[in-house]
Design an enzyme around this catalytic site. Structure first.
Site, PDB file in Angstrom:
ATOM      1  N   SER A  68     -58.333 -55.010  24.845  1.00 29.44           N
ATOM      2  CA  SER A  68     -59.521 -55.483  25.572  1.00 29.44           C
ATOM      3  C   SER A  68     -60.314 -56.565  24.857  1.00 29.44           C
ATOM      4  O   SER A  68     -61.213 -57.158  25.454  1.00 29.44           O
ATOM      5  CB  SER A  68     -60.453 -54.316  25.864  1.00 29.44           C
ATOM      6  N   LYS A  71     -60.567 -59.834  26.508  1.00 32.23           N
ATOM      7  CA  LYS A  71     -61.539 -60.099  27.581  1.00 32.23           C
ATOM      8  C   LYS A  71     -62.593 -61.125  27.149  1.00 32.23           C
ATOM      9  O   LYS A  71     -63.213 -61.779  27.988  1.00 32.23           O
ATOM     10  CB  LYS A  71     -62.200 -58.779  28.015  1.00 32.23           C
ATOM     11  N   TYR A 193     -53.427 -60.169  33.380  1.00 27.86           N
ATOM     12  CA  TYR A 193     -54.216 -59.150  32.677  1.00 27.86           C
ATOM     13  C   TYR A 193     -53.351 -58.370  31.678  1.00 27.86           C
ATOM     14  O   TYR A 193     -53.730 -58.179  30.523  1.00 27.86           O
ATOM     15  CB  TYR A 193     -54.884 -58.211  33.692  1.00 27.86           C
ATOM     16  N   TYR A 244     -68.149 -50.422  25.977  1.00 25.61           N
ATOM     17  CA  TYR A 244     -68.056 -49.476  27.112  1.00 25.61           C
ATOM     18  C   TYR A 244     -69.219 -48.476  27.115  1.00 25.61           C
ATOM     19  O   TYR A 244     -70.346 -48.830  26.852  1.00 25.61           O
ATOM     20  CB  TYR A 244     -66.708 -48.756  27.101  1.00 25.61           C
TER      21      TYR A 244
HETATM   22  N1  GLN Z   1     -54.631 -52.330  28.282  1.00 29.32           N
HETATM   23  C1  GLN Z   1     -55.742 -51.440  28.308  1.00 29.32           C
HETATM   24  C2  GLN Z   1     -56.016 -51.029  29.739  1.00 29.32           C
HETATM   25  O1  GLN Z   1     -55.956 -51.875  30.576  1.00 29.32           O
HETATM   26  C3  GLN Z   1     -56.942 -52.109  27.688  1.00 29.32           C
HETATM   27  C4  GLN Z   1     -58.106 -51.188  27.589  1.00 29.32           C
HETATM   28  C5  GLN Z   1     -58.942 -51.344  26.355  1.00 29.32           C
HETATM   29  O2  GLN Z   1     -58.563 -51.944  25.355  1.00 29.32           O
HETATM   30  N2  GLN Z   1     -60.088 -50.708  26.380  1.00 29.32           N
HETATM   31  O3  GLN Z   1     -56.267 -49.883  30.019  1.00 29.32           O
END
Ligand code: GLN
Length: 308
Positions: A68, A71, A193, A244
């Protein structure tokens, strides 16, 4: 004891010692085999300062899956492309839910809370989408140019697993498509993604690549990646949404804008000063690196330096 001395090598050595008893307290990501099978006893920190100094400790040359953290790169590309119009497609509030939660999407009409939860990042991949195969390579080129390191690559095994086990992400994408908040083909967008999540790099690449967030939008060679206002916004979003549903705890303990990934990486920014990246693969319950969080907490404590 170290508080008044800003001796980064000494601080990093101290942190490395302090975290030794914390291996085994977190849990490896287990939703895909490629992450479930890595050696959990790994740890690295790398610092890049706005003056171009670098400091590190631990497994600094080991590649890990940034997940993530990707992102941040795609959000940067989307902000460059759309500026404030981006907020018609995605929100800028913390979600208070897990990163892969579906619940808010239904009653908030397919508009994800922010660009750093999975649903938000999928919309961002849709915004920057300009062709099958082209978009994921554009993201990779962007990351390579920032680091700068032309060897940064996708881990195709991870990308394949993301696709194979990406049922929740597919559910989110379809739900958003039903609300009209995904313009391109769902599978094409998810391909971007899944690939961005699979990018692998070292902590060194990571902290170097995001120096523009500590440097008012500019690279170390003074090239404008984004403008000051956009850099400010990305930092704000990282502070309020980067970890998060553990973002409050992280702000309380660490006090820095940051972004985590389930590969165990966390990157944090001290504006006008430095970027610090940490990697240790065992995660806490929110899906953030257990030791990484602790190491950053120790860093801001020992260095007496946070944004607060
Ligand atoms: N590849 C993971 C997902 O899509 C990424 C989530 C993360 O790093 N929090 O669930």
């Amino acid at each position: 004891m170290l508080k008044d001395k800003l001796n980064y090598p000494e601080i990093l050595k101290q942190i490395e010692q302090d975290i030794q008893n914390d291996f085994g307290k977190g849990k490896l990501a287990d939703y895909i085999p490629a992450l479930a099978n890595i050696n959990p006893n790994q740890f690295a920190i790398h610092i890049t300062t706005t003056l171009g100094e670098e400091y590190s400790v631990g497994n600094v040359d080991t590649l890990f899956s940034i997940q993530s953290i990707s992102k941040v790169y795609t959000f940067t590309l989307a902000l460059k492309q759309l500026n404030d119009d981006i907020w018609q497609r995605v929100g800028k509030e913390p979600s208070g839910n897990r990163f892969n939660s579906l619940v808010q999407l239904e009653y908030e009409n397919g508009i994800p809370r922010n660009p750093f939860i999975n649903a938000g990042a999928i919309v961002i991949s849709d915004i920057i989408f300009d062709g099958l195969g082209k978009t994921k390579n554009k993201v990779l080129q962007f990351v390579r140019g920032l680091s700068p390191n032309q060897t940064i690559s996708f881990d195709e095994e991870v990308a394949d697993s993301e696709r194979e086990f990406g049922h929740r992400n597919r559910a989110m994408a379809n739900l958003m498509k039903s609300f009209g908040n995904l313009k391109n083909d769902t599978n094409d967008v998810l391909d971007v993604y899944f690939h961005q999540c699979s990018i692998q790099m070292t902590v060194k690449d990571l902290s170097r690549s995001l120096i523009y967030l500590a440097n008012g939008g500019k690279s170390l060679s003074n090239q404008e990646i984004i403008n000051y206002r956009q850099a400010k916004r990305i930092n704000a979003l990282m502070l309020t949404c980067g970890l998060y549903d553990a973002v409050g705890d992280f702000a309380y303990r660490v006090g820095l804008p940051a972004k985590s990934g389930v590969g165990g990486g966390i990157v944090a920014i001290i504006p006008n000063k430095l970027v610090i990246s940490v990697w240790s693969p065992e995660l806490n319950q929110a899906g953030n690196s257990y030791i990484g969080t602790k190491a950053l907490e120790l860093f801001t404590t020992y260095a007496s330096n946070s944004i607060f």
